[in-house]
Design a protein around this motif. Structure first.
Motif, PDB file in Angstrom:
ATOM      1  N   VAL A 128      25.411 105.731 -99.677  1.00 53.54           N
ATOM      2  CA  VAL A 128      26.297 104.787-100.363  1.00 53.54           C
ATOM      3  C   VAL A 128      26.942 103.848 -99.358  1.00 53.54           C
ATOM      4  O   VAL A 128      26.949 102.623 -99.541  1.00 53.54           O
ATOM      5  N   GLY A 131      24.335 101.613 -97.902  1.00 56.66           N
ATOM      6  CA  GLY A 131      23.882 100.707 -98.951  1.00 56.66           C
ATOM      7  C   GLY A 131      24.878  99.597 -99.205  1.00 56.66           C
ATOM      8  O   GLY A 131      24.506  98.432 -99.347  1.00 56.66           O
ATOM      9  N   LEU A 132      26.158  99.971 -99.240  1.00 55.43           N
ATOM     10  CA  LEU A 132      27.186  98.948 -99.464  1.00 55.43           C
ATOM     11  C   LEU A 132      27.179  97.929 -98.331  1.00 55.43           C
ATOM     12  O   LEU A 132      27.258  96.715 -98.565  1.00 55.43           O
ATOM     13  N   VAL A 135      24.168  95.691 -98.828  1.00 51.94           N
ATOM     14  CA  VAL A 135      24.371  94.712 -99.893  1.00 51.94           C
ATOM     15  C   VAL A 135      25.290  93.602 -99.407  1.00 51.94           C
ATOM     16  O   VAL A 135      25.040  92.411 -99.638  1.00 51.94           O
ATOM     17  N   VAL A 139      24.084  89.789 -99.364  1.00 51.08           N
ATOM     18  CA  VAL A 139      24.753  88.757-100.165  1.00 51.08           C
ATOM     19  C   VAL A 139      25.238  87.625 -99.270  1.00 51.08           C
ATOM     20  O   VAL A 139      25.101  86.448 -99.578  1.00 51.08           O
TER      21      VAL A 139
ATOM     22  N   LEU B 354      22.669  94.003-107.641  1.00 49.64           N
ATOM     23  CA  LEU B 354      22.357  94.611-106.349  1.00 49.64           C
ATOM     24  C   LEU B 354      23.120  95.927-106.206  1.00 49.64           C
ATOM     25  O   LEU B 354      22.577  96.948-105.783  1.00 49.64           O
ATOM     26  N   LEU B 355      24.417  95.895-106.578  1.00 51.82           N
ATOM     27  CA  LEU B 355      25.233  97.109-106.481  1.00 51.82           C
ATOM     28  C   LEU B 355      24.729  98.168-107.463  1.00 51.82           C
ATOM     29  O   LEU B 355      24.672  99.355-107.145  1.00 51.82           O
ATOM     30  N   LEU B 358      21.868  99.730-105.965  1.00 48.96           N
ATOM     31  CA  LEU B 358      22.296 100.593-104.859  1.00 48.96           C
ATOM     32  C   LEU B 358      22.762 101.946-105.407  1.00 48.96           C
ATOM     33  O   LEU B 358      22.331 103.003-104.935  1.00 48.96           O
ATOM     34  N   PHE B 359      23.650 101.926-106.402  1.00 47.68           N
ATOM     35  CA  PHE B 359      24.214 103.190-106.883  1.00 47.68           C
ATOM     36  C   PHE B 359      23.157 104.019-107.627  1.00 47.68           C
ATOM     37  O   PHE B 359      23.120 105.240-107.493  1.00 47.68           O
TER      38      PHE B 359
END
Lengths: 150, 672, 197
Positions: A128, A131-132, A135, A139, B354-355, B358-359
């Motif tokens: 997580v 991944g955050l 992202v 972006v 995108l989020l 991801l989750f």
């Protein structure tokens, strides 16, 4: 006010959730005398603790179920052992340790956070967090002005 | 006799699919397009032959032809007809046969619907499907042959697994599961077809495959809910999800398929995430095979795992082939598939997707790691460990609760970009519902932070999604003077994919609410009652009336008749939890009885009883809002159904509202 | 085709395939017991089936494991509803008789069953040479980490669990272990080590 209708629905929903919970609070101390159990009020904490411990112990004769959930004889007997040991003053960890000493680490549905098992807990968090970060980077890159696109 | 016929049909079908799979590249490379007609003929032939085999099995089961090995293993003269028929998928060999049949059905449908499309995408996709079919055909004539002759012919058989013949949902859950699972081979086939035919760098393949994925996703969603309902109705502990390997196996591809359904929209609009979306397609298929492998090979123990022998090695080989082939193809071609897109802005629906991806991926990998970890621990540490409910709840819940929140954020934000000020204006109003539902949860006694957040986010997302309907309807109402119901119908009809998505969201939110409420506010007590005694749980009172016994051909049934007593002492209902002793099994199977209402369930399970009838031990569970889960599942399916039949005019433009009534099943010609 | 990327991806999947292949060498239903090598949990239970001949112990007598230091004890958990228990019953009864004069004792512990049906079962099986005990609440079974019957524990003369058998026990295993554990057995070097799987 267009939220008023929704709010009304939400409150109606809430009363339904709240009702049984409150009813239970009232019912617990003043249980009808005809009921079968002879538990006293002080036992409710013990019951809660028993449930918590029993939910983390795997039923040996079932598959994957905890001894809290399994209807089998052995699970029921193991719940009694859990309760008796807690009543005798054992901590939840001591009770779990007892079962581990008899059945092995296999009996814990919640693996201990030691050794290799740490991976099990670290990987999801890393996924997580990483991944955050990914992202965020993507972006930024994808919304950057044309010239910086690579 | 019938066994020999079916066995030969399967042999010929293996020849047909192998022939078709090999002929496809030859036909394309040599430019002999007419040979492709032979390939398509092989697809239809395979479907026909597998139908003959599956039909023969049903006939053999119903006529109790114990000379067929599968019937001898799962049939019984005393089993009721319904359970005799559905034992087709009740054990390993039959389930493989059923799988092959569903795959044959999907392959034939793909050929039927898409064979006119020019280019090599469809032929290569068909080739992929045939290759997968070949694997199942090999299983069916080899290690999983259900049609082996048995001699001497036994007079009777043991009957199906007792857990599976105890509930009618076993007639529903497995077919839905297979329709979902196997259907996910089709988008996978299109993905590989796109790579083979050099079309992966365009969006065409995903436009073809997304609808197949949506249909399969709808089936799989329904199957998961039906599976939960089955657990609830048959396992007797009042739960519906235990993070069992079999359950996880159905959940994993659902997560990647859900991620795909969202990322494919970004791909279509922005020409981005193409490689990622293709990976999701491939991963979904691999996870269906992996899940089948894990639960069918017996390497993980599980409630409904079938015990097996050699078949596990075939699955292992197949998984290895699938992984090596697809990874080579996808990674090897990744540079060509990748695209450099641009986002309009950070405050956009794309970012939320995108989020979301991801989750969803994080939950998938967490569940996968947790499911496989016992194997890893044994390999590395040499110790058996378990990974169960407490672990999965703790590790997967945060991401799942985050997803609930995103379900509210996504629909509120526009595609492209918006200013932060506008984003705030869109995102704040549903906060009211979040505060209200969160507060209610706290007042009602919820103390776990995840439970409170889940309630709040369900409120947030529900309001956010409903608000989209409201905004659209108001616009139509004002602009065209349409009545509110007309406005709703035309709004949905005009953009089925979008509003189908919102309906599915609302279904998921209903499920989330049902799960959160029933697990947070669940109360249970177990007690031994003598006739006339009552037990009160959470304000609901039951009284034991009597114990009774009944003999049925395949089982003995012990039941307890219990009156549900109302507040004023009147009897307001009767529940009859039972214990079933099947002749073929040591382990009794409970049949809990449930009194359901939209507010909650009163769930009673007979745990033990005195053989003289003097007392019965019952577990009484009060669970609010359980029925919302089943209802939410229905709403999800309706949402998928609406989204399936969207207009061919594309993704964003509102279509004419008048074609709503005649739209019907237009899968065949909707994609030009 | 970028073969470098392809090979990296395939190599990344190799451990997964290896893991599955390894999985086939394991039986997920087998739960190794941590008990062998450790002191046998003591128990004090009541005799409900006396046994016969030299091994008899009167009905209602109390059996204490702790009193048997210096003897090898075979503890067998069983039930009348257990199918595999039938197949090992004759072996256990016969082997117990063979060791009657030696410092070795056999004891049956009833697991989640009633004394009445267990007694009837013993009758149907043609009797049992050694006594059997009632275990109310399965407390002793849980103490021994029993998860299915039959399970057989072999306790050495020092009161340590030397071996645990899950499923029917064979005469071979019984002889091998008892002979090696008997106090007057051969030199220490040939004593099999406690198996800790």
């Amino acid at each position: 006010m267009r939220y008023a209708a929704l709010a009304t629905v939400a409150v109606a929903v809430a009363t339904c959730v709240a009702a049984p919970a409150r009813a239970q609070d009232v019912a617990a101390p003043s249980r009808p005398s005809a009921t079968a159990t002879t538990t006293t009020a002080s036992d409710s904490a013990l019951e809660a603790q028993t449930t918590a411990v029993a939910s983390t112990l795997r039923c040996p004769v079932c598959q994957g179920e905890s001894i809290q959930d399994s209807p089998s004889d052995l699970a029921r007997q193991m719940r009694i052992v859990v309760r008796d040991k807690l009543r005798a003053g054992n901590t939840p960890d001591q009770v779990k340790a007892y079962f581990v000493s008899k059945y092995g680490e296999w009996i814990l549905l919640d693996p201990t956070m030691t050794g290799l098992n740490i991976l099990l807990y670290v990987i999801p968090v890393l996924l997580v967090v990483g991944g955050l970060a990914l992202v965020a980077i993507l972006v930024r890159r994808w919304t950057a002005p044309e010239t910086t696109t690579q | 006799m019938i066994g020999l016929l079916a066995h030969n049909a399967l042999l010929v079908s293996l020849a047909a699919v192998a022939f078709g799979a090999i002929l496809t590249p030859v036909a394309i490379r040599t430019g002999r397009q007419e040979w492709l007609q032979l390939v398509y003929g092989a697809v239809y032939t395979n479907f026909l032959l597998v139908s003959v085999a599956a039909g023969s099995m049903v006939v053999a089961l119903v006529t109790h032809d114990f000379s067929v090995s599968y019937v001898a293993a799962v049939g019984s003269r005393s089993t009721p007809l319904l359970f005799t028929i559905i034992s087709l998928w009740g054990a390993l060999e039959g389930s493989i046969l059923f799988w092959a049949w569903v795959l044959g059905l999907y392959s034939a449908a793909v050929v039927l619907l898409h064979h006119r499309r020019p280019g090599n995408l469809v032929p290569y996709a068909v080739m992929t499907l045939l290759a997968v079919a070949a694997f199942f055909a090999i299983l069916l004539v080899g290690p999983a042959d259900p049609f082996l002759p048995v001699f001497p012919v036994p007079a009777d058989g043991p009957g199906p697994n007792t857990l599976l013949q105890n509930h009618y949902l076993m007639a529903v859950h497995p077919p839905l599961l297979y329709l979902g699972y196997v259907g996910m081979s089709v988008p996978f086939a299109f993905a590989l077809g796109a790579i083979f035919s050099n079309e992966a760098a365009s969006n065409d393949w995903s436009i073809l495959s997304r609808r197949w994925m949506l249909a399969s996703w709808g089936f799989l969603s329904a199957a998961i809910i039906a599976g939960m309902w089955w657990s609830y109705g048959v396992l007797g502990w009042g739960g519906y999800w235990a993070w069992d390997p079999v359950e996880n196996a159905s959940f994993l591809p659902w997560l990647t398929a859900t991620a795909y359904l969202h990322s494919v929209m970004v791909q279509e609009r922005r020409n981005m995430l193409r490689l990622w979306t293709l990976n999701l397609c491939v991963a979904t298929f691999v996870l269906t095979i992996l899940g089948t492998f894990l639960t069918r090979s017996g390497i993980l123990s599980s409630v409904h795992a079938f015990t097996t022998g050699a078949i596990g090695y075939y699955f292992l080989a197949f998984i290895a082939i699938v992984l090596v082939t697809t990874l080579t193809l996808v990674a090897g071609n990744s540079e060509r598939i990748q695209t450099k897109g641009k986002l309009g802005g950070a405050a956009s629906r794309e970012t939320v997707f995108l989020l979301n991806n991801l989750f969803l991926t994080a939950v998938m990998l967490t569940v996968l790691v947790g499911t496989l970890y016992p194997l890893v621990a044994e390999a590395v540490r040499g110790v058996k460990v378990s990974v169960g409910v407490p672990f999965f709840n703790r590790m997967a819940l945060p991401a799942m609760v985050s997803l609930l929140f995103l379900m509210g954020v996504g629909p509120a934000l526009p595609w492209g970009s918006t200013t932060w000020a506008d984003a705030r204006k869109r995102l704040y109003p549903p906060g009211i519902a979040a505060v209200i539902l969160g507060a209610i949860a706290v007042i009602a006694g919820a103390r776990s932070i995840y439970a409170i957040l889940a309630f709040a986010f369900v409120g947030y997302a529900a309001m956010s999604n409903l608000r989209e309907f409201w905004i659209g309807m108001r616009a139509r109402h004002r602009a065209h003077g349409e009545s509110w119901p007309t406005a709703l119908v035309r709004l949905v009809a005009g953009n089925r994919r979008r509003y189908g998505g919102y309906v599915a969201h609302i279904g998921v939110l209903l499920i989330a609410l049902g799960i959160t409420a029933s697990s947070t506010f669940r109360t249970e007590r177990e007690a031994t009652l003598t006739p006339g005694q009552t037990l009160t749980v959470s304000g609901r009172t039951v009284r034991l009336k009597n114990l009774w016994g009944r003999e049925e051909p395949q089982r003995s049934v012990i039941g307890a008749t219990m009156d549900v007593v109302g507040k004023n002492g009147a009897i307001i209902g009767t529940l009859e939890p039972r214990m079933n002793y099947y002749r073929v099994s040591d382990q009794p199977v409970p049949t809990p009885d449930v009194s359901s209402s939209w507010r909650g369930d009163l769930y009673v399970n007979l745990m033990a009883f005195d053989s003289g009838g003097a007392n019965a031990t019952v577990k009484v569970i009060v669970e609010p809002f359980v029925t919302w889960i089943w209802f939410g599942g229905l709403v999800v399916v309706i949402g998928a159904f609406i989204g399936l039949f969207y207009s061919s005019r594309g993704t964003g433009a509102p279509a004419l509202a008048t074609n709503s009534a005649s739209a019907g099943p237009t899968v065949a010609n909707a994609d030009p | 085709m970028n073969w470098k990327r392809a090979s990296i991806a395939v190599l990344a999947a190799a451990p997964l395939i290896a893991l599955f292949a390894y999985g086939f060498s394991r039986d997920p239903a087998e739960i190794p017991s941590p008990l062998p090598g450790h002191a046998a949990p003591n128990f004090t239970l009541t005799v409900f089936a006396p046994g016969d001949g030299p091994l008899m112990q009167p009905l209602g007598d109390t059996f204490r494991l702790g009193e048997l230091v210096g003897k090898v004890v075979v503890v067998n958990f069983w039930a009348s509803w257990c199918g595999p228990c039938r197949s090992e019953h004759a072996t256990l009864s016969e082997t117990a008789r063979q060791y009657a004069g030696r410092p070795a004792r056999f004891i049956g512990v009833l697991y989640n069953d009633s004394a009445a049906s267990a007694t009837q079962w013993i009758g149907e099986m043609g009797g049992q040479s050694y006594p059997a005990l009632l275990d109310p609440g399965a407390l002793t079974a849980i103490d021994y980490g029993v998860y299915g019957v039959p399970e057989t524990f072999i306790v050495d003369a020092t009161g340590r669990i030397a071996y645990k058998q899950v499923g029917p026990v064979s005469a071979n295993i019984l002889h091998q272990w008892i002979d090696s554990l008997l106090p007057n057995a051969t030199a220490a070097g040939t004593v099999p080590r406690a198996r800790v799987p």
